[in-house]
Design a protein around this motif. Structure first.
Motif, PDB file in Angstrom:
ATOM      1  N   ALA A  60      -5.558   3.322  -3.370  1.00  9.41           N
ATOM      2  CA  ALA A  60      -7.010   3.366  -3.498  1.00  9.41           C
ATOM      3  C   ALA A  60      -7.607   3.058  -2.122  1.00  9.41           C
ATOM      4  N   ASP A  61      -8.739   3.678  -1.825  1.00  8.61           N
ATOM      5  CA  ASP A  61      -9.369   3.458  -0.521  1.00  8.61           C
ATOM      6  C   ASP A  61      -9.672   1.980  -0.287  1.00  8.61           C
ATOM      7  N   SER A  62      -9.999   1.264  -1.349  1.00  8.40           N
ATOM      8  CA  SER A  62     -10.407  -0.134  -1.218  1.00  8.40           C
ATOM      9  C   SER A  62      -9.269  -1.060  -0.781  1.00  8.40           C
ATOM     10  N   VAL A  63      -8.025  -0.611  -0.886  1.00  7.09           N
ATOM     11  CA  VAL A  63      -6.900  -1.476  -0.528  1.00  7.09           C
ATOM     12  C   VAL A  63      -6.071  -0.925   0.633  1.00  7.09           C
ATOM     13  N   LYS A  64      -6.400   0.259   1.105  1.00  3.24           N
ATOM     14  CA  LYS A  64      -5.637   0.847   2.214  1.00  3.24           C
ATOM     15  C   LYS A  64      -5.665  -0.072   3.427  1.00  3.24           C
ATOM     16  N   GLY A  65      -4.492  -0.258   4.030  1.00  5.51           N
ATOM     17  CA  GLY A  65      -4.382  -1.108   5.201  1.00  5.51           C
ATOM     18  C   GLY A  65      -4.186  -2.576   4.876  1.00  5.51           C
ATOM     19  N   ARG A  66      -4.377  -2.951   3.607  1.00  2.00           N
ATOM     20  CA  ARG A  66      -4.205  -4.352   3.210  1.00  2.00           C
ATOM     21  C   ARG A  66      -3.061  -4.535   2.214  1.00  2.00           C
ATOM     22  N   PHE A  67      -2.871  -3.569   1.332  1.00  2.00           N
ATOM     23  CA  PHE A  67      -1.828  -3.662   0.300  1.00  2.00           C
ATOM     24  C   PHE A  67      -0.708  -2.680   0.638  1.00  2.00           C
ATOM     25  N   THR A  68       0.508  -3.073   0.282  1.00  2.00           N
ATOM     26  CA  THR A  68       1.670  -2.202   0.461  1.00  2.00           C
ATOM     27  C   THR A  68       2.489  -2.196  -0.823  1.00  2.00           C
TER      28      THR A  68
END
Length: 120
Positions: free
Chosen positions: A60-68
């Motif tokens: 989801a765009d809201s978690v890109k770069g933070r969640f893996t």
């Protein structure tokens, strides 16, 4: 009987990290795509991330770069590493998996959910 069991939720301060795990157990032929969804109070359940059996991921765009999202196929387990958590990440997180039974019938399974609370 196939079951998904999540673990790793809890309370964390904003900016902190948590790692969720979800293991598929029981008798089945194979585990296909796996993923995480979340549902905040008063909101609809939303997709967080998915991963195919081959390792292709979607976020989801809201978690890109933070969640893996990652998985261990030998353990039939999917993980969600959550970094830089924000209060708006607070929700019940649900694991799901497409599983092919020994009969070769495919079904989508859901875990019971694990609470993630991010304090400001």
């Amino acid at each position: 009987q196939v079951q998904l069991v999540e673990s790793g939720g809890g309370l964390v301060q904003a900016g902190g990290s948590l790692r969720l795990s979800c293991a598929a157990s029981g008798r089945f032929f194979s585990v296909n795509a796996m993923g995480w969804h979340r549902q905040a109070p008063g909101k609809q359940r939303e997709l967080v991330a998915t991963i195919t059996s081959g390792g292709s991921t979607n976020y989801a765009d809201s978690v890109k770069g933070r969640f893996t999202i990652s998985r261990d196929n030998a353990k039939n387990t999917v993980y969600l590493q959550m970094n830089s958590l924000k209060p708006e990440d607070t929700a019940v997180y649900y694991c799901n998996a497409g599983i092919t039974a020994t009969s070769r019938l495919w079904s989508n399974y859901w875990g019971p959910g694990t609470q993630v609370t991010v304090s400001s």
